[in-house]
Structures are given as structure tokens and as C-alpha cells.
Design a protein around this motif. Structure first.
Motif, mmCIF file in Angstrom:
data_model
loop_
_atom_site.group_PDB
_atom_site.id
_atom_site.type_symbol
_atom_site.label_atom_id
_atom_site.label_comp_id
_atom_site.label_asym_id
_atom_site.label_seq_id
_atom_site.Cartn_x
_atom_site.Cartn_y
_atom_site.Cartn_z
ATOM 1 N N LYS A 1 0.854 -1.193 0.000
ATOM 2 C CA LYS A 1 0.000 0.000 0.000
ATOM 3 C C LYS A 1 0.892 1.244 0.000
ATOM 4 C CE LYS A 1 -0.895 1.219 4.754
ATOM 5 N NZ LYS A 1 -1.924 1.618 5.675
ATOM 6 N N ARG A 2 0.351 2.306 -0.550
ATOM 7 C CA ARG A 2 1.049 3.595 -0.598
ATOM 8 C C ARG A 2 0.815 4.306 0.724
ATOM 9 N NH1 ARG A 2 2.780 6.449 -5.527
ATOM 10 N NH2 ARG A 2 4.455 7.712 -4.681
ATOM 11 N N THR A 3 1.851 4.896 1.290
ATOM 12 C CA THR A 3 1.711 5.626 2.550
ATOM 13 C C THR A 3 1.341 7.077 2.257
ATOM 14 O OG1 THR A 3 3.995 6.403 2.693
ATOM 15 C CG2 THR A 3 3.535 4.176 3.552
ATOM 16 N N PRO A 4 0.823 7.806 3.244
ATOM 17 C CA PRO A 4 0.508 9.219 3.029
ATOM 18 C C PRO A 4 1.729 10.045 2.611
ATOM 19 C CG PRO A 4 -0.572 8.434 5.004
ATOM 20 C CD PRO A 4 0.345 7.333 4.550
ATOM 21 N N ALA A 5 2.923 9.614 3.006
ATOM 22 C CA ALA A 5 4.152 10.330 2.645
ATOM 23 C C ALA A 5 4.632 9.998 1.228
ATOM 24 C CB ALA A 5 5.252 10.007 3.650
ATOM 25 N N GLY A 6 3.963 9.045 0.561
ATOM 26 C CA GLY A 6 4.354 8.692 -0.804
ATOM 27 C C GLY A 6 5.271 7.486 -0.893
ATOM 28 N N ASP A 7 5.639 6.915 0.249
ATOM 29 C CA ASP A 7 6.454 5.702 0.246
ATOM 30 C C ASP A 7 5.554 4.491 -0.015
ATOM 31 O OD1 ASP A 7 8.677 7.226 0.913
ATOM 32 O OD2 ASP A 7 8.564 6.759 3.051
ATOM 33 N N TRP A 8 6.144 3.316 -0.068
ATOM 34 C CA TRP A 8 5.409 2.077 -0.249
ATOM 35 C C TRP A 8 5.641 1.185 0.958
ATOM 36 C CZ3 TRP A 8 1.904 0.871 -3.918
ATOM 37 C CH2 TRP A 8 1.809 1.761 -4.990
ATOM 38 N N GLN A 9 4.569 0.621 1.480
ATOM 39 C CA GLN A 9 4.661 -0.260 2.629
ATOM 40 C C GLN A 9 4.312 -1.681 2.194
ATOM 41 O OE1 GLN A 9 1.629 -0.398 5.900
ATOM 42 N NE2 GLN A 9 3.279 0.691 6.982
ATOM 43 N N CYS A 10 5.138 -2.624 2.634
ATOM 44 C CA CYS A 10 4.898 -4.042 2.380
ATOM 45 C C CYS A 10 4.587 -4.698 3.724
ATOM 46 C CB CYS A 10 6.133 -4.688 1.757
ATOM 47 S SG CYS A 10 5.988 -6.478 1.538
ATOM 48 N N ARG A 11 3.368 -5.224 3.841
ATOM 49 C CA ARG A 11 2.970 -5.971 5.044
ATOM 50 C C ARG A 11 2.973 -7.445 4.669
ATOM 51 N NH1 ARG A 11 -0.895 -2.982 8.909
ATOM 52 N NH2 ARG A 11 -0.279 -0.837 8.564
ATOM 53 N N ALA A 12 3.792 -8.212 5.378
ATOM 54 C CA ALA A 12 3.950 -9.619 5.028
ATOM 55 C C ALA A 12 3.577 -10.534 6.184
ATOM 56 C CB ALA A 12 5.395 -9.889 4.614
ATOM 57 N N LYS A 13 2.966 -11.653 5.831
ATOM 58 C CA LYS A 13 2.675 -12.735 6.761
ATOM 59 C C LYS A 13 3.464 -13.942 6.286
ATOM 60 C CE LYS A 13 -0.581 -10.615 9.131
ATOM 61 N NZ LYS A 13 -0.362 -10.197 10.486
ATOM 62 N N LEU A 14 4.256 -14.511 7.181
ATOM 63 C CA LEU A 14 5.080 -15.667 6.858
ATOM 64 C C LEU A 14 4.547 -16.876 7.617
ATOM 65 C CD1 LEU A 14 6.907 -12.947 6.889
ATOM 66 C CD2 LEU A 14 8.752 -14.548 6.496
ATOM 67 N N ALA A 15 4.515 -18.024 6.946
ATOM 68 C CA ALA A 15 3.989 -19.230 7.572
ATOM 69 C C ALA A 15 4.704 -20.459 7.044
ATOM 70 C CB ALA A 15 2.488 -19.349 7.309
ATOM 71 N N THR A 16 4.702 -21.504 7.859
ATOM 72 C CA THR A 16 5.183 -22.826 7.457
ATOM 73 C C THR A 16 3.982 -23.761 7.492
ATOM 74 O OG1 THR A 16 5.678 -23.605 9.690
ATOM 75 C CG2 THR A 16 7.415 -22.343 8.558
ATOM 76 N N GLY A 17 4.212 -25.025 7.230
ATOM 77 C CA GLY A 17 3.140 -26.006 7.301
ATOM 78 C C GLY A 17 2.561 -26.165 8.696
ATOM 79 N N ARG A 18 3.279 -25.707 9.718
ATOM 80 C CA ARG A 18 2.786 -25.780 11.099
ATOM 81 C C ARG A 18 1.939 -24.580 11.483
ATOM 82 N NH1 ARG A 18 7.686 -27.077 11.089
ATOM 83 N NH2 ARG A 18 8.391 -25.093 11.907
ATOM 84 N N GLY A 19 1.959 -23.513 10.657
ATOM 85 C CA GLY A 19 1.183 -22.322 10.965
ATOM 86 C C GLY A 19 2.006 -21.054 10.870
ATOM 87 N N PRO A 20 1.487 -19.952 11.433
ATOM 88 C CA PRO A 20 2.166 -18.652 11.343
ATOM 89 C C PRO A 20 3.577 -18.685 11.926
ATOM 90 C CG PRO A 20 -0.070 -18.376 12.148
ATOM 91 C CD PRO A 20 0.211 -19.854 12.146
ATOM 92 N N ALA A 21 4.487 -17.980 11.249
ATOM 93 C CA ALA A 21 5.874 -17.890 11.710
ATOM 94 C C ALA A 21 6.249 -16.455 12.049
ATOM 95 C CB ALA A 21 6.825 -18.445 10.651
ATOM 96 N N ALA A 22 5.729 -15.478 11.302
ATOM 97 C CA ALA A 22 6.112 -14.086 11.555
ATOM 98 C C ALA A 22 5.213 -13.137 10.781
ATOM 99 C CB ALA A 22 7.566 -13.849 11.142
ATOM 100 N N SER A 23 5.213 -11.898 11.224
ATOM 101 C CA SER A 23 4.659 -10.802 10.432
ATOM 102 C C SER A 23 5.747 -9.738 10.373
ATOM 103 C CB SER A 23 3.359 -10.261 11.023
ATOM 104 O OG SER A 23 3.568 -9.793 12.330
ATOM 105 N N VAL A 24 5.906 -9.167 9.197
ATOM 106 C CA VAL A 24 6.974 -8.198 8.956
ATOM 107 C C VAL A 24 6.375 -7.034 8.181
ATOM 108 C CG1 VAL A 24 9.203 -7.818 7.799
ATOM 109 C CG2 VAL A 24 8.729 -10.022 8.890
#
Length: 130
Positions: A96-119
Motif C-alpha cells: 500500500k502507498r503511505t501518506p508520505a508517498g512511500d510504499w509499505q509491504c505488510r507480510a505474513k510468513l507461515a510454514t506447514g505448522r502455521g504462522p511464523a512471523a509478520s513483517v
């Protein structure tokens, strides 16, 4: 010459559902060089490597309007489950584009066991010389 990084393998880009929802995958081989020193006898893939997997996936899937943007900040990380040798890490990214004009990447990481991280990473376009 490519920059050095903590990953021994390559992040695989997956087909995108649209330009703002992208995905990547990384297989944690037991030959990853970071594993022997990260809890000897019980190797866990380090959190910094999860951030690097996300960054590499993000760079490969930048929205067209963000081409040429560079990492400006690691805004947040949350590690919610271990990642072990042999795991296949799925990375779902939303842009998504931020109000300042930058770009934000929201990531969800998972393995076969389930969630591993959000970054959450922020990318900025280079300043245009006047």
C-alpha cells in the motif's frame, strides 16, 4: 557484484493475485550457513533471515509505480512460530502507498505448522535530482 546476505538459497516469487497482493516462497535447507550457530543441536532459522526473505520477495514484487524504491525502514517484526531446517516458508505480501508517498509491504510468513512471523517494511523512491 551482488550484496552479501544471510541466505544461502534463493527466494522464489510466486504468481501474484494482483499488483498489490504478491507472494514468495523460501525452502530452508539444512545447509543454510546460519543454522549451525543458531541454537547448536536444535537449529532454528533466525528472525533476521525471515526479514531478509521478506525483503528479497518484496524487491522482486514491487508495484510498477514503486520500481526503483529502496528499503527505508523495517517498521515492525513479530515472530510467532519457529522455522526449522526443511520447512517451506510461504510469504504473503500486501502493498500500500503511505501518506508520505512511500510504499509499505505488510507480510505474513507461515510454514506447514502455521504462522511464523509478520513483517512490515517501508520502501522509498529515490529523490529526483533538481
Amino acid at each position: 557484484m551482488p550484496a552479501a546476505g544471510p541466505l544461502g538459497g534463493a527466494v522464489e516469487v510466486l504468481p501474484a493475485t494482483d499488483g498489490l497482493r504478491t507472494a514468495a516462497r523460501f525452502r530452508v535447507e539444512d545447509t543454510e550457513t546460519v543454522l549451525p550457530g543458531h541454537y547448536p543441536g536444535f537449529p532454528i532459522f533466525p528472525g533476521v533471515c525471515l526479514v531478509e526473505c521478506t525483503h528479497q520477495g518484496a524487491l522482486a514484487t514491487l508495484p510498477a509505480e514503486a520500481k526503483g524504491a529502496a528499503l527505508a525502514a523495517v517498521e515492525s517484526t513479530r515472530f510467532t512460530g519457529p522455522v526449522f531446517p526443511g520447512d517451506e516458508l510461504e510469504i504473503a505480501m500486501e502493498w500500500k502507498r503511505t501518506p508520505a508517498g512511500d510504499w509499505q509491504c505488510r507480510a505474513k510468513l507461515a510454514t506447514g505448522r502455521g504462522p511464523a512471523a509478520s513483517v512490515r517494511l517501508r520502501y522509498a523512491l529515490a529523490e529526483v535530482a533538481a
